[in-house]
Structures are given as structure tokens and as C-alpha cells.
Scaffold this motif. Structure first.
Motif, PDB file in Angstrom:
ATOM      1  N   UNK A 118       0.809  -1.225   0.000  1.00 26.75           N
ATOM      2  CA  UNK A 118       0.000   0.000   0.000  1.00 26.75           C
ATOM      3  C   UNK A 118       0.842   1.274   0.000  1.00 26.75           C
ATOM      4  N   UNK A 119       2.118   1.164   0.309  1.00 29.08           N
ATOM      5  CA  UNK A 119       3.005   2.328   0.322  1.00 29.08           C
ATOM      6  C   UNK A 119       3.662   2.575  -1.034  1.00 29.08           C
ATOM      7  N   UNK A 120       3.773   1.549  -1.854  1.00 30.50           N
ATOM      8  CA  UNK A 120       4.527   1.663  -3.111  1.00 30.50           C
ATOM      9  C   UNK A 120       3.814   2.584  -4.100  1.00 30.50           C
ATOM     10  N   UNK A 121       4.498   3.667  -4.446  1.00 35.40           N
ATOM     11  CA  UNK A 121       4.024   4.633  -5.433  1.00 35.40           C
ATOM     12  C   UNK A 121       2.640   5.194  -5.097  1.00 35.40           C
ATOM     13  N   UNK A 122       2.394   5.398  -3.781  1.00 35.09           N
ATOM     14  CA  UNK A 122       1.154   6.026  -3.330  1.00 35.09           C
ATOM     15  C   UNK A 122       1.512   7.182  -2.396  1.00 35.09           C
ATOM     16  N   UNK A 123       0.504   7.907  -1.992  1.00 36.26           N
ATOM     17  CA  UNK A 123       0.681   9.014  -1.060  1.00 36.26           C
ATOM     18  C   UNK A 123       0.552   8.572   0.401  1.00 36.26           C
ATOM     19  N   UNK A 124       0.456   7.286   0.663  1.00 39.25           N
ATOM     20  CA  UNK A 124       0.169   6.800   2.013  1.00 39.25           C
ATOM     21  C   UNK A 124       1.181   7.299   3.043  1.00 39.25           C
ATOM     22  N   UNK A 184      -1.816  -7.646   2.823  1.00 46.80           N
ATOM     23  CA  UNK A 184      -1.657  -7.414   4.262  1.00 46.80           C
ATOM     24  C   UNK A 184      -0.192  -7.628   4.642  1.00 46.80           C
ATOM     25  N   UNK A 185       0.364  -8.747   4.251  1.00 45.61           N
ATOM     26  CA  UNK A 185       1.749  -9.063   4.581  1.00 45.61           C
ATOM     27  C   UNK A 185       2.712  -7.993   4.067  1.00 45.61           C
ATOM     28  N   UNK A 186       2.633  -7.629   2.796  1.00 46.02           N
ATOM     29  CA  UNK A 186       3.600  -6.671   2.247  1.00 46.02           C
ATOM     30  C   UNK A 186       3.418  -5.280   2.844  1.00 46.02           C
ATOM     31  N   UNK A 187       2.196  -4.887   3.110  1.00 42.77           N
ATOM     32  CA  UNK A 187       1.955  -3.561   3.689  1.00 42.77           C
ATOM     33  C   UNK A 187       2.456  -3.490   5.124  1.00 42.77           C
ATOM     34  N   UNK A 188       2.203  -4.523   5.918  1.00 42.77           N
ATOM     35  CA  UNK A 188       2.668  -4.528   7.308  1.00 42.77           C
ATOM     36  C   UNK A 188       4.192  -4.479   7.357  1.00 42.77           C
ATOM     37  N   UNK A 189       4.840  -5.263   6.549  1.00 44.98           N
ATOM     38  CA  UNK A 189       6.312  -5.280   6.552  1.00 44.98           C
ATOM     39  C   UNK A 189       6.876  -3.934   6.088  1.00 44.98           C
ATOM     40  N   UNK A 190       6.251  -3.328   5.098  1.00 43.03           N
ATOM     41  CA  UNK A 190       6.685  -2.000   4.639  1.00 43.03           C
ATOM     42  C   UNK A 190       6.463  -0.958   5.726  1.00 43.03           C
ATOM     43  N   UNK A 191       5.320  -1.018   6.399  1.00 43.07           N
ATOM     44  CA  UNK A 191       5.020  -0.076   7.482  1.00 43.07           C
ATOM     45  C   UNK A 191       6.063  -0.208   8.592  1.00 43.07           C
ATOM     46  N   UNK A 192       6.396  -1.420   8.952  1.00 35.45           N
ATOM     47  CA  UNK A 192       7.430  -1.656   9.966  1.00 35.45           C
ATOM     48  C   UNK A 192       8.751  -1.023   9.533  1.00 35.45           C
ATOM     49  N   UNK A 193       9.144  -1.253   8.270  1.00 36.39           N
ATOM     50  CA  UNK A 193      10.402  -0.698   7.766  1.00 36.39           C
ATOM     51  C   UNK A 193      10.400   0.828   7.791  1.00 36.39           C
ATOM     52  N   UNK A 194       9.231   1.432   7.667  1.00 31.34           N
ATOM     53  CA  UNK A 194       9.115   2.889   7.687  1.00 31.34           C
ATOM     54  C   UNK A 194       8.955   3.447   9.102  1.00 31.34           C
ATOM     55  N   UNK A 195       8.921   2.557  10.097  1.00 38.31           N
ATOM     56  CA  UNK A 195       8.889   3.003  11.480  1.00 38.31           C
ATOM     57  C   UNK A 195       7.521   3.085  12.129  1.00 38.31           C
ATOM     58  N   UNK A 196       6.492   2.551  11.489  1.00 39.52           N
ATOM     59  CA  UNK A 196       5.155   2.575  12.076  1.00 39.52           C
ATOM     60  C   UNK A 196       4.962   1.392  13.023  1.00 39.52           C
ATOM     61  N   UNK A 197       4.168   1.622  14.059  1.00 38.87           N
ATOM     62  CA  UNK A 197       3.739   0.552  14.949  1.00 38.87           C
ATOM     63  C   UNK A 197       2.458  -0.028  14.354  1.00 38.87           C
ATOM     64  N   UNK A 198       2.394  -1.339  14.213  1.00 40.58           N
ATOM     65  CA  UNK A 198       1.250  -1.975  13.550  1.00 40.58           C
ATOM     66  C   UNK A 198       0.537  -2.965  14.466  1.00 40.58           C
ATOM     67  N   UNK A 199      -0.779  -2.973  14.311  1.00 42.18           N
ATOM     68  CA  UNK A 199      -1.622  -4.011  14.893  1.00 42.18           C
ATOM     69  C   UNK A 199      -2.406  -4.600  13.732  1.00 42.18           C
ATOM     70  N   UNK A 231      -0.812   2.032  13.279  1.00 41.71           N
ATOM     71  CA  UNK A 231      -1.802   1.571  12.300  1.00 41.71           C
ATOM     72  C   UNK A 231      -2.496   0.312  12.792  1.00 41.71           C
ATOM     73  N   UNK A 232      -3.828   0.327  12.724  1.00 36.73           N
ATOM     74  CA  UNK A 232      -4.632  -0.867  12.942  1.00 36.73           C
ATOM     75  C   UNK A 232      -5.011  -1.337  11.546  1.00 36.73           C
ATOM     76  N   UNK A 233      -4.521  -2.525  11.161  1.00 37.48           N
ATOM     77  CA  UNK A 233      -4.604  -2.974   9.773  1.00 37.48           C
ATOM     78  C   UNK A 233      -5.599  -4.121   9.636  1.00 37.48           C
ATOM     79  N   UNK A 234      -6.500  -3.951   8.666  1.00 35.61           N
ATOM     80  CA  UNK A 234      -7.518  -4.948   8.339  1.00 35.61           C
ATOM     81  C   UNK A 234      -7.554  -5.095   6.822  1.00 35.61           C
TER      82      UNK A 234
END
Length: 184
Positions: free
Chosen positions: A90-96, A119-134, A108-111
Motif C-alpha cells: 500500500x506504500x509503493x508509489x502512493x501518497x500513504x 496485508x503481509x507486504x503492507x505490514x512489513x513495509x510499514x514496519x520498515x518505515x517506522x510505524x507501529x502496527x496491529x 496503524x490498525x490494519x484490516x
């Protein structure tokens, strides 16, 4: 720490009679609806991610089709952010990422759909960018996968990915626990 709900790819093609029906997509959407209402009641940020396929040969999420539209249980309201994506991440080439930074969102609470892909790729990308994920495990759905001659049930695919994400990349919780958590 500001928290936002992300609803990823809950679109008609993943539901019965869609072009890529997932196992348990309807029960997952009903659980997402509960969390959506909770976030709305608390006036917390909500982000809907919509996948529109631009890849040659794609068979689902095609532009201007019923299948690409949001499923009725999770329709966004006019004040909720919608981000269009063309890749599983969800982060790739978007404004997210810039939207989250601009709005001081760090948790982020992710559903959403598909557990093993977006879900898998977005959570891992969010982690790499420093976000806390649930990740809310009963608010996600996936499908049967095959490798060689082996078929892996949707339940086993889902559980394996939830187990892999839980710990380092995110906390994996249930809707019941999310509805009991204070996010303000």
C-alpha cells in the motif's frame, strides 16, 4: 501517538461471485464493519486502500468494474481518506506515507484482504518505515494456495502469515480486543 485504521482492498472481486473469491471474506468484512464503527464513533482517522489493477493480463480489480468497488460492509464515508494503489504494498508509489506523516499518525490498525499478499507486504513495509502496527486477524481473509502438488488450506495460509507477522512486525489481535482498547 496518533492511531489510524487501515482497510485494505475490501473490494467486491474478493467476495462471492467476484473474480478472486477469498475464503471467509464475508465474516472478515462484518468484523471490519465493527471496527470501522468504533473508529467513527471515536472520531479517529480511517484510511481505505483501493487496488486498481494496471498490470497487463490482470483478471480482477479491473478499472471501471463492479469488482473494483468497495464491498458494501465497508463503504467509506465522505470524510474518510481513500488511497489508490496498483501494487500489493500500500506504500509503493502512493501518497500513504506522506499522508500518515502529514497527519502525525504513527500507529496503524490494519484490516483487509489478502492476508498472504497485500496485508503481509503492507505490514512489513510499514514496519520498515517506522510505524507501529496491529493486525486484526479476524478482519483479514485469504485463499487456498498451491505449491507443486501441495495444497495449503486458506485457514493454514492465514494462520501461518498471522504467526509470521506477530512479534517483530506487528501485534496480531482480535476485533474483541481492538474494541476494548483506548486509542486517544
Amino acid at each position: 501517538m496518533k492511531t489510524a485504521l487501515m482497510v485494505i482492498d475490501v473490494q467486491n472481486d474478493y467476495f462471492p461471485n467476484g473474480k478472486m473469491e477469498l475464503s471467509d471474506s464475508i465474516p472478515a468484512s462484518i468484523q471490519i464493519k465493527k471496527i470501522l464503527q468504533h473508529f467513527r464513533n471515536e472520531a479517529l482517522p480511517i484510511i481505505h486502500i483501493k487496488h486498481i489493477s494496471t498490470r497487463p493480463g490482470s483478471t480482477f480489480f479491473l478499472p471501471d468494474t463492479f469488482g473494483v468497488e468497495f464491498q458494501e460492509n465497508v463503504l467509506p464515508t465522505s470524510d474518510e481518506k481513500i488511497i489508490i494503489k496498483h501494487y500489493p504494498n500500500s506504500f509503493r508509489e502512493t501518497e500513504l506515507n506522506s499522508y500518515l506523516k502529514d497527519n502525525h499518525i504513527s500507529k496503524l490498525v490494519i484490516t483487509g484482504m489478502m492476508t498472504h499478499m497485500c496485508i503481509d507486504t503492507t505490514v512489513r513495509a510499514a514496519y520498515d518505515l517506522g510505524y507501529e502496527c496491529i493486525v486484526v486477524k479476524d478482519c483479514c481473509a485469504t485463499k487456498i494456495l498451491k505449491i507443486d502438488e501441495d495444497e495449503i488450506s486458506a485457514e493454514n495460509v492465514h494462520n501461518a502469515f498471522m504467526a509470521a507477522l506477530n512479534g517483530v512486525f506487528s501485534k496480531v489481535l482480535t476485533t474483541k480486543l481492538i474494541l476494548e482498547m483506548p486509542f486517544k
